[in-house]
Write an enzyme that holds these catalytic residues in place. Structure first.
Site, PDB file in Angstrom:
ATOM      1  CB  SER A  47      -8.239   0.408   5.789  1.00 60.96           C
ATOM      2  OG  SER A  47      -8.819   1.419   6.005  1.00 60.96           O
ATOM      3  CE  LYS A  57      -3.906   1.893   2.584  1.00 59.29           C
ATOM      4  NZ  LYS A  57      -4.716   1.497   3.968  1.00 59.29           N
ATOM      5  CB  SER A 106      -8.054   3.064   3.095  1.00 64.42           C
ATOM      6  OG  SER A 106      -7.114   2.598   4.112  1.00 64.42           O
TER       7      SER A 106
END
Lengths: 436, 471
Positions: B182, B83, B158
């Site tokens: 997330s 990420k 996310s």
């Protein structure tokens, strides 16, 4: 009717610690006369993802100061974030202590001053430094982060002073203590000790409802002047029946008075909250007790100790102010406790021999080598011994009654005459031989 | 190379049997990214040269050292995406925000270093909601991420790009961050396995902070076995993170008949979509058939969890984003997107003097109540089984106009972050529209083995996790 006016003064003192590394990272904490931005890392630059790690020694140091000032040591303590924007504050917040400082409720007593309450002593990180410079014809504000994250102690007193003399006496004592504890150089000119005073003038027994902060003052002398002129200014305003504004003022040497820097119309909102990156600190009572037991002697205790070893009062007073020199002298004595400490102390103070010979062993070796300087001609030695024995007939008598330790006393008298010269072992032996 | 072996063990087997080289493996993934990611937008940066260089090095190592490399490097040849919150030295790291559009970190995060040292090959940085703010992948400043099962739907967030990249076979493992769900929620929306470890188990050093007391460094994989292997490497001491605890993981399941699984009543009430309820309860029934005891448990403060989360989290967000003040990272504060601005304002408000006691302090107290809820529940049961998201994946744009309804989508995931316990999201089946639905197991702190052992039993007997979207 003339009101009886009473000045009310409280202090905030910032003391930068002299730890090897910074408060929350491994960077060197030294920042004076170091090329800009060379002592930095992700943590003290506040880079994304960086996390603080508390410096254990810095915590220990503040506890020592708290103990030396008779504070209550809080066994549960934590760090908080204090938010404000300034270019020298890379994270947008300063890690400090808000709710649970390490030390609180201390008291400082002095013989001829009112006693002073130490409200709190807490630990925080220093900020970077702004440098305003013209580079290539362009006026620029540059940021040097070498100082960012250096461990900083903030000491806050109660509003317990009434004169600038009391303020100066207290601050000098604090400086002496932190130097003696070896936790800061407390050099005003290098910014490692920074002073702020809150001054107001009361017309009643109660505290006034305002205070004027005197900031950015870098010497005891200027602080005393600023306090005096501020008291005079406020007194005049009160006599004129005027209201005194809550504000921050600096000291202007040329004008010989204080000048307004910032009017505080409302309190700043720092949006404090507990620092989630650092777990709360829990201290054990045993640990704190251990620290207290091992606290170094107070400066005056140390001076007495040095004097008892023959060091002159004057040299002792100077050496006590410098932890490194004091340690050096202790080292010398621990290597050879028969050495003439008075001369060594004088050599340290007058000739900086501690700088010349970093290792006390080297100093002792060089003294032995150049023994001529310290040694006495045999004739001279005999002369002094005779004089001492004649001047102290009771000592000779005591010796014959079995009090052989009287030789130490005679040796002292001898050294006074010889100004520290002569090998103490040899002289003692000669006294022994003579008295037997 | 047509059919890939979709596990770390399988990849190692293939490499040992020389079915392909590490370089061929990396090229295979790179080709898939080139071909399919244009429409999915799961990568912000693809580190082609960096990955190929690492692959060649590993191929040489395999030749010179033989199969010993699989012991020296437990994640040898594991192609991994991070990420874009994980700092990677010399490789742009944006947090999917324009503010950091040009930020090239001077150092790598601890997790990146640990994984690279264990043999992982970094193939790229994945797209996400900017600063990890969001549950749909629509808040990225570099365009929304799409669900590979149906591009009209969101992939969750996310850690959207990380979930999409594992689901789409753009990599074998992807790292995400879980502050309020997330990792687990996008795992659930994309049909992959997602772990949120115990707070304090995996170092946060070098990962752009969202909310420091909640952030957990988790990962997304094709199966539970891989998740276990990755945690084995990422967990443990880090001299840079003061909150890390060196604890031996506990919770092994020796006999499933001795396991009691709790269904939190408060997670199955109003607002839970019927399809989700059916799939989650089917998973519970599966464990019951295996011999586990299923009981109802109370987590009475659940109804406050979202409120508490949306006070503590924005407070920490506002604080953590203060450093992007326009002085050091090239771009000014105007570059912040709406969601970040919303959270900065909310967080600054709840910390303001005069409001601190009413909001932040009160939220911190209710957080303690939530911890007590979980302590009481774990006195009775070994593990909790619950839905991850109240609904199956929703359509892009469906909730963007209403931030509050988006926040409410976090209702089943935020508690684990507030309490600090680990959660494992697992695929449980598909909705009528063919979109993945997941469930989660939640255990006591540092009892990740309980999650892995039960998860492996589930995946041995189901095939939801091995189904892949047709791209």
């Amino acid at each position: 009717m003339k009101t009886k006016l009473r000045p009310v003064i409280g202090l905030e003192v910032h003391i930068e610690q002299n730890t090897k590394t910074k408060m929350f990272c491994g960077c060197p904490a030294i920042h004076y006369a170091v090329p800009a931005n060379t002592h930095t890392c992700p943590v003290c630059l506040g880079l994304p993802g960086a996390l603080p790690k508390a410096n254990k020694l810095a915590v220990e140091n503040i506890l020592k100061l708290g103990l030396a000032l008779g504070c209550k040591i809080n066994l549960y303590s934590k760090f908080d974030r204090k938010h404000y924007f300034y270019p020298d504050l890379p994270k947008g917040y300063q890690i400090t202590q808000y709710e649970a400082p390490f030390c609180s409720a201390g008291r400082w007593e002095a013989p001829d001053s009112p006693s002073v309450n130490i409200t709190r002593i807490h630990l925080e990180e220093d900020t970077g430094k702004l440098i305003h410079k013209t580079v290539g014809g362009q006026k620029l504000s540059l940021v040097d982060f070498n100082r960012s994250g250096v461990p900083l102690i903030e000491l806050v007193t109660g509003p317990d002073f009434e004169t600038s003399e009391q303020v100066t006496a207290f601050l000098k004592e604090i400086r002496k203590i932190v130097r003696h504890l070896g936790i800061s150089t407390a050099d005003m000119d290098k910014g490692s000790m920074r002073l702020e005073a809150n001054v107001s003038v009361s017309t009643t027994k109660k505290l006034p409802d305002y205070k004027v902060e005197l900031k950015n003052i870098n010497s005891f002398k200027f602080l005393a002047k600023a306090v005096d002129s501020e008291i005079a200014r406020q007194t005049k305003l009160i006599h004129e029946g005027k209201r005194i504004a809550q504000e921050t003022r600096g000291f202007d040497e040329a004008a010989g008075g204080t000048l307004s820097q910032r009017t505080k119309e409302e309190a700043k909102d720092y949006r404090y909250f507990p620092e989630p990156d650092l777990p709360p600190i829990r201290l054990s009572q045993e640990y704190v007790t251990g620290l207290k037991t091992n606290l170094p002697k107070s400066p005056s205790e140390t001076i007495h100790e040095l004097a008892s070893w023959g060091v002159s009062w004057q040299a002792a007073t100077i050496i006590v102010k410098d932890r490194a020199r004091l340690n050096y002298l202790y080292d010398v004595r621990s290597i050879d406790n028969s050495v003439d400490l008075k001369s060594i102390a004088n050599l340290i103070v007058n000739k900086n021999v501690d700088k010349k010979y970093k290792d006390p062993n080297d100093l002792l070796a060089s003294i032995v080598k150049s023994a001529g300087n310290l040694s006495l001609e045999a004739k001279q030695m005999t002369k002094f011994i005779n004089e001492v024995l004649i001047e102290n007939p009771k000592a000779a008598e005591d010796f014959r009654l079995g009090k052989t330790n009287v030789v130490g006393f005679l040796l002292g008298k001898f050294m006074q005459k010889s100004a520290g010269r002569g090998d103490p072992k040899e002289v003692s032996k000669r006294f022994f031989d003579r008295l037997k | 190379m047509n059919k890939l072996n979709l596990s770390i063990a399988g990849t190692h087997k293939d490499l040992k049997e020389k079915k392909y080289s590490v370089t061929e493996l990396v090229k295979y993934y790179l080709a898939r990214i080139a071909k399919y990611d244009k429409n999915l937008n799961s990568f912000l940066t693809v580190t082609t040269d960096y990955a190929l260089k690492a692959a060649r090095k590993q191929d040489n190592l395999l030749v010179s050292q033989g199969e010993g490399v699989f012991e020296d490097f437990p994640l040898f040849g594991v192609v991994t995406a991070f990420k874009d919150l994980y700092l990677t030295e010399g490789i742009r790291t944006t947090a999917a925000s324009r503010v950091l559009e040009n930020f090239i970190p001077q150092y790598s995060s601890t997790v990146v270093k640990k994984l690279e040292n264990a043999g992982c090959i970094l193939i790229g940085k994945t797209n996400c909601d900017a600063w990890a703010h969001g549950a749909s992948g629509e808040n990225s400043d570099f365009g929304p991420i799409k669900n590979p099962w149906n591009k009209d739907f969101v992939p969750g967030g996310s850690s959207s790009g990380s979930a999409v990249s594992v689901a789409s076979d753009f990599c074998l493992v992807a790292l995400g961050t879980d502050t309020g769900g997330s990792v687990r929620q996008p795992a659930s929306f994309c049909g992959v396995t997602g772990l949120k470890p115990t707070y304090g188990l995996v170092s946060r050093f070098g990962v752009v902070a969202m909310a420091s007391s909640l952030d957990c460094m988790g990962h997304l994989t094709n199966n539970v076995g891989d998740s276990r292997r990755v945690l084995e490497v990422t967990k443990g001491q880090d001299q840079f993170d003061s909150n890390i605890q060196s604890v031996k993981l506990a919770g092994e399941v020796r006999d499933i008949k001795k396991i009691t699984i709790g269904l939190p009543k408060d997670y199955f009430g109003q607002g839970l979509d019927n399809q989700v309820r059916t799939k989650v309860l089917a998973a519970a029934r599966f464990f019951e058939k295996q011999g586990a005891k299923i009981v109802d448990v109370d987590l009475p403060h659940t109804k406050y969890a979202t409120s508490v989360y949306y006070i503590i989290q924005p407070a920490e967000v506002a604080s953590n984003l203060g450093r992007y003040d326009g002085i050091r990272y090239g771009l000014s504060r105007d570059s912040f997107g709406d969601e970040a601005k919303r959270r900065i304002m909310l967080g600054s408000y709840v910390l303001s003097s005069g409001y601190y006691d009413r909001y932040y302090l009160k939220a911190a107290r209710v957080r303690t109540k939530l911890i007590e809820d979980f302590d009481k529940a774990f006195a009775k049961v070994d593990v909790l089984l619950a839905p991850v998201s109240p609904t199956p994946p929703f359509k892009l744009g469906e909730k963007t106009a209403d931030p509050l309804s988006m926040y409410l989508a976090d209702v089943y995931t935020v508690s684990a972050n507030l309490v600090g316990v680990p959660g494992l999201a697992l695929p449980a089946g598909f909705s009528d529209q063919g979109l993945p639905i997941g469930f989660q197991l939640i255990s006591q702190k540092f009892h990740e083995n309980m999650l892995f052992d039960l998860g492996e039993i589930f995946q041995r007997n189901t095939d939801y996790h091995s189904q892949k979207p047709k791209l």
